[in-house]
Design a protein around this motif. Structure first.
Motif, PDB file in Angstrom:
ATOM      1  N   ARG A 137       0.989  -1.283  -0.146  1.00 15.82           N
ATOM      2  CA  ARG A 137       0.154   0.031   0.025  1.00 15.82           C
ATOM      3  C   ARG A 137       0.938   1.392   0.050  1.00 15.82           C
ATOM      4  O   ARG A 137       2.196   1.028   0.266  1.00 15.82           O
ATOM      5  CB  ARG A 137      -0.883  -0.238   1.144  1.00 15.82           C
ATOM      6  N   ALA A 138       0.166   2.495  -0.525  1.00  8.32           N
ATOM      7  CA  ALA A 138       0.958   3.672  -0.379  1.00  8.32           C
ATOM      8  C   ALA A 138       0.221   4.376   0.553  1.00  8.32           C
ATOM      9  O   ALA A 138      -1.016   4.581   0.520  1.00  8.32           O
ATOM     10  CB  ALA A 138       1.210   4.120  -1.784  1.00  8.32           C
ATOM     11  N   THR A 139       0.868   5.680   0.971  1.00  7.10           N
ATOM     12  CA  THR A 139       0.306   6.703   1.966  1.00  7.10           C
ATOM     13  C   THR A 139       0.843   8.150   1.242  1.00  7.10           C
ATOM     14  O   THR A 139       1.898   8.060   0.921  1.00  7.10           O
ATOM     15  CB  THR A 139       0.186   6.490   3.211  1.00  7.10           C
ATOM     16  N   LEU A 140      -0.141   9.037   1.625  1.00  6.16           N
ATOM     17  CA  LEU A 140       0.639  10.346   1.471  1.00  6.16           C
ATOM     18  C   LEU A 140      -0.200  11.199   2.413  1.00  6.16           C
ATOM     19  O   LEU A 140      -1.542  10.917   2.814  1.00  6.16           O
ATOM     20  CB  LEU A 140       0.628  10.885  -0.049  1.00  6.16           C
ATOM     21  N   SER A 141       0.310  12.373   2.753  1.00 11.27           N
ATOM     22  CA  SER A 141      -0.442  13.594   3.378  1.00 11.27           C
ATOM     23  C   SER A 141      -0.626  14.625   2.592  1.00 11.27           C
ATOM     24  O   SER A 141       0.319  14.953   2.084  1.00 11.27           O
ATOM     25  CB  SER A 141       0.207  13.566   5.023  1.00 11.27           C
ATOM     26  N   ALA A 142      -1.572  15.666   2.776  1.00 11.53           N
ATOM     27  CA  ALA A 142      -1.814  16.714   2.073  1.00 11.53           C
ATOM     28  C   ALA A 142      -2.627  17.672   2.864  1.00 11.53           C
ATOM     29  O   ALA A 142      -2.986  17.577   3.921  1.00 11.53           O
ATOM     30  CB  ALA A 142      -2.769  16.407   1.028  1.00 11.53           C
ATOM     31  N   ASN A 143      -2.194  18.958   2.304  1.00 13.32           N
ATOM     32  CA  ASN A 143      -2.966  20.413   3.014  1.00 13.32           C
ATOM     33  C   ASN A 143      -4.277  19.779   3.065  1.00 13.32           C
ATOM     34  O   ASN A 143      -5.055  19.359   2.224  1.00 13.32           O
ATOM     35  CB  ASN A 143      -2.669  21.440   1.999  1.00 13.32           C
ATOM     36  N   PRO A 144      -4.847  19.936   4.301  1.00 13.68           N
ATOM     37  CA  PRO A 144      -6.324  19.820   4.734  1.00 13.68           C
ATOM     38  C   PRO A 144      -7.393  20.419   3.866  1.00 13.68           C
ATOM     39  O   PRO A 144      -8.426  19.863   3.804  1.00 13.68           O
ATOM     40  CB  PRO A 144      -6.503  19.973   6.132  1.00 13.68           C
ATOM     41  N   SER A 163      -7.488  12.465   9.280  1.00 19.35           N
ATOM     42  CA  SER A 163      -6.509  13.444   9.519  1.00 19.35           C
ATOM     43  C   SER A 163      -5.838  13.306  10.421  1.00 19.35           C
ATOM     44  O   SER A 163      -5.824  12.606  11.551  1.00 19.35           O
ATOM     45  CB  SER A 163      -7.269  14.547   9.924  1.00 19.35           C
ATOM     46  N   LYS A 164      -4.433  13.806  10.562  1.00 23.63           N
ATOM     47  CA  LYS A 164      -3.446  13.792  11.648  1.00 23.63           C
ATOM     48  C   LYS A 164      -2.918  15.136  12.072  1.00 23.63           C
ATOM     49  O   LYS A 164      -2.818  16.027  11.065  1.00 23.63           O
ATOM     50  CB  LYS A 164      -2.548  12.763  11.296  1.00 23.63           C
ATOM     51  N   GLY A 169       6.863  22.333  14.036  1.00 22.17           N
ATOM     52  CA  GLY A 169       7.637  22.773  12.773  1.00 22.17           C
ATOM     53  C   GLY A 169       6.966  22.498  11.438  1.00 22.17           C
ATOM     54  O   GLY A 169       7.504  22.757  10.583  1.00 22.17           O
ATOM     55  N   ALA A 170       6.074  21.761  11.455  1.00 16.00           N
ATOM     56  CA  ALA A 170       5.502  21.388  10.118  1.00 16.00           C
ATOM     57  C   ALA A 170       4.627  22.521   9.432  1.00 16.00           C
ATOM     58  O   ALA A 170       4.426  23.396  10.240  1.00 16.00           O
ATOM     59  CB  ALA A 170       4.360  20.251  10.381  1.00 16.00           C
ATOM     60  N   TYR A 171       4.726  22.384   8.257  1.00 17.43           N
ATOM     61  CA  TYR A 171       3.903  23.733   7.445  1.00 17.43           C
ATOM     62  C   TYR A 171       2.435  23.850   7.737  1.00 17.43           C
ATOM     63  O   TYR A 171       1.924  24.782   7.790  1.00 17.43           O
ATOM     64  CB  TYR A 171       4.260  23.271   6.029  1.00 17.43           C
ATOM     65  N   TYR A 172       1.838  22.588   7.982  1.00 13.81           N
ATOM     66  CA  TYR A 172       0.620  22.763   8.375  1.00 13.81           C
ATOM     67  C   TYR A 172       0.195  22.235   9.804  1.00 13.81           C
ATOM     68  O   TYR A 172       1.010  21.345  10.259  1.00 13.81           O
ATOM     69  CB  TYR A 172      -0.447  21.752   7.395  1.00 13.81           C
ATOM     70  N   ARG A 173      -0.852  22.616  10.484  1.00 11.20           N
ATOM     71  CA  ARG A 173      -1.223  22.187  12.028  1.00 11.20           C
ATOM     72  C   ARG A 173      -1.923  20.814  11.819  1.00 11.20           C
ATOM     73  O   ARG A 173      -1.637  20.061  12.603  1.00 11.20           O
ATOM     74  CB  ARG A 173      -2.021  23.102  12.541  1.00 11.20           C
ATOM     75  N   GLU A 174      -2.544  20.375  10.672  1.00  7.00           N
ATOM     76  CA  GLU A 174      -2.996  19.172  10.366  1.00  7.00           C
ATOM     77  C   GLU A 174      -2.977  18.751   8.817  1.00  7.00           C
ATOM     78  O   GLU A 174      -2.982  19.655   8.041  1.00  7.00           O
ATOM     79  CB  GLU A 174      -4.884  19.314  10.771  1.00  7.00           C
ATOM     80  N   TYR A 175      -2.925  17.533   8.920  1.00  2.00           N
ATOM     81  CA  TYR A 175      -2.646  17.030   7.245  1.00  2.00           C
ATOM     82  C   TYR A 175      -3.779  16.035   7.327  1.00  2.00           C
ATOM     83  O   TYR A 175      -4.243  15.241   8.046  1.00  2.00           O
ATOM     84  CB  TYR A 175      -1.470  16.173   6.890  1.00  2.00           C
ATOM     85  N   ALA A 176      -4.216  16.036   5.626  1.00  2.00           N
ATOM     86  CA  ALA A 176      -5.231  14.887   5.128  1.00  2.00           C
ATOM     87  C   ALA A 176      -4.471  13.876   4.930  1.00  2.00           C
ATOM     88  O   ALA A 176      -3.485  13.873   4.344  1.00  2.00           O
ATOM     89  CB  ALA A 176      -6.203  15.454   4.232  1.00  2.00           C
ATOM     90  N   VAL A 177      -5.018  12.513   5.334  1.00  2.86           N
ATOM     91  CA  VAL A 177      -4.078  11.400   5.163  1.00  2.86           C
ATOM     92  C   VAL A 177      -4.966  10.638   4.149  1.00  2.86           C
ATOM     93  O   VAL A 177      -5.962  10.389   4.338  1.00  2.86           O
ATOM     94  CB  VAL A 177      -3.881  10.675   6.387  1.00  2.86           C
ATOM     95  N   PHE A 178      -3.990   9.960   3.028  1.00  3.00           N
ATOM     96  CA  PHE A 178      -4.735   9.137   1.994  1.00  3.00           C
ATOM     97  C   PHE A 178      -4.053   7.665   1.863  1.00  3.00           C
ATOM     98  O   PHE A 178      -2.608   7.805   2.384  1.00  3.00           O
ATOM     99  CB  PHE A 178      -4.498   9.844   0.685  1.00  3.00           C
ATOM    100  N   MET A 179      -4.748   6.753   1.506  1.00  2.00           N
ATOM    101  CA  MET A 179      -4.179   5.512   1.210  1.00  2.00           C
ATOM    102  C   MET A 179      -4.280   5.051   0.054  1.00  2.00           C
ATOM    103  O   MET A 179      -5.407   5.290  -0.636  1.00  2.00           O
ATOM    104  CB  MET A 179      -4.639   4.488   2.301  1.00  2.00           C
ATOM    105  N   HIS A 180      -3.519   4.178  -0.890  1.00  2.00           N
ATOM    106  CA  HIS A 180      -3.745   3.630  -1.955  1.00  2.00           C
ATOM    107  C   HIS A 180      -3.090   2.163  -2.158  1.00  2.00           C
ATOM    108  O   HIS A 180      -2.162   1.914  -1.453  1.00  2.00           O
ATOM    109  CB  HIS A 180      -2.942   4.379  -3.152  1.00  2.00           C
ATOM    110  N   PRO A 181      -4.093   1.264  -2.212  1.00  2.00           N
ATOM    111  CA  PRO A 181      -3.579  -0.025  -2.410  1.00  2.00           C
ATOM    112  C   PRO A 181      -2.494  -0.477  -3.691  1.00  2.00           C
ATOM    113  O   PRO A 181      -2.534   0.300  -4.635  1.00  2.00           O
ATOM    114  CB  PRO A 181      -4.853  -1.237  -2.645  1.00  2.00           C
ATOM    115  N   LEU A 182      -1.670  -1.477  -3.469  1.00  2.00           N
ATOM    116  CA  LEU A 182      -0.778  -1.654  -4.307  1.00  2.00           C
ATOM    117  C   LEU A 182      -0.633  -2.957  -4.630  1.00  2.00           C
ATOM    118  O   LEU A 182      -1.003  -3.701  -3.664  1.00  2.00           O
ATOM    119  CB  LEU A 182       0.757  -1.121  -3.913  1.00  2.00           C
ATOM    120  N   PRO A 183      -0.122  -3.505  -5.837  1.00  2.00           N
ATOM    121  CA  PRO A 183       0.137  -2.775  -7.027  1.00  2.00           C
ATOM    122  C   PRO A 183      -1.153  -1.868  -7.637  1.00  2.00           C
ATOM    123  O   PRO A 183      -2.121  -2.292  -7.447  1.00  2.00           O
ATOM    124  CB  PRO A 183       0.706  -3.832  -8.052  1.00  2.00           C
TER     125      PRO A 183
END
Length: 188
Positions: A137-144, A163-164, A169-183
Motif C-alpha cells: 500500500r501507499a500513503t501520502l499526506s496533504a494540505n487539509p 486527518s493527523k 515545525g510542520a507547514y500545516y497544523r493538520e494533514y489529510a491522510v490518504f491510502m492507495h492499495p498496491l500494486p
C-alpha cells in the motif's frame, strides 16, 4: 504533447540533482503574496535531503528535452516513523503495523512545474513511481483544505482515511491522510 521521459533515481543520484528539484518545487508553488518563498524552499530542501537516507528511497523525474519538469519521491515507511500517530478517526487494529518496514510506501512529494501542470505529467510521475514499488500500500499526506488536490488524488484511486496533526515545525497544523492499495490496477 511533447514526449516526457521518466527516470528512476536512487538516493545517491537524487542528491546530485537536489538543486534542480528545489527549482521545480519553487516553480510548482510560484509566488504567494505575503509569503517568504525562501522559507518554504529551504524547508523543502531540508525534507528532501533528509529523505535521501530513508529505507528504499526512490526518485522519479520527468524531463522534456533534457529539462526537469517534475518529480516524485518516496520511501518505505518504518514502524518507528510514527506516520499514523494521532490519525482520526482511529484506524482499525493492525492498520498502523508496518510488519518489518515493508508494508507501506510514503509518497513524500510530487511536484510539476506550473507550465506542465494539467498535461498528464503528474499522473505519469505518480503511476511510474507506484508501479515500481514492492509494498502492499501507499500513503501520502496533504494540505487539509486543498480540496482540488484531494479530488485529483481520489481520481487517481486514493482514499482519504482521516486527518493527523502536524509535527512541531510542520507547514500545516493538520494533514489529510490518504491510502492507495498496491500494486496499481492493471500493473504488475
Amino acid at each position: 504533447m511533447t514526449d516526457v521521459t521518466y527516470t528512476r533515481l536512487n538516493d545517491e543520484a537524487a542528491a546530485g540533482v537536489m538543486d534542480q528539484l528545489c527549482e521545480v518545487y519553487a516553480d510548482a508553488y510560484g509566488e504567494v503574496p505575503g509569503e517568504d518563498t525562501t522559507v518554504k524552499s529551504s524547508a523543502f530542501r531540508d525534507r528532501a535531503t533528509s529523505a535521501l537516507s530513508a529505507r528504499n528511497y526512490q526518485l522519479v523525474t520527468a524531463s522534456v528535452d533534457g529539462e526537469l519538469v517534475g518529480f516524485v519521491f518516496g520511501y518505505s515507511l518504518r514502524q518507528d516513523r510514527d506516520w499514523f500517530v494521532g490519525l482520526a478517526p482511529a484506524p482499525e487494529p493492525g492498520f498502523t503495523d508496518e510488519r518489518g518496514g515493508e508494508r507501506t510506501v510514503v509518497l513524500a512529494e510530487i511536484e510539476v512545474r506550473k507550465a506542465w501542470q494539467g498535461k498528464g505529467v503528474g499522473r505519469g510521475l505518480h503511476d511510474t513511481f507506484l508501479s515500481g514499488r514492492h509494498e502492499e500500500r501507499a500513503t501520502l499526506s496533504a494540505n487539509p483544505v486543498a480540496t482540488a488536490t484531494h479530488a485529483l488524488y481520489e481520481g487517481w484511486g486514493w482514499q482519504r482515511v482521516g486527518s493527523k496533526p502536524g509535527r512541531p515545525g510542520a507547514y500545516y497544523r493538520e494533514y489529510a491522510v490518504f491510502m492507495h492499495p498496491l500494486p496499481l490496477a492493471g500493473r504488475n
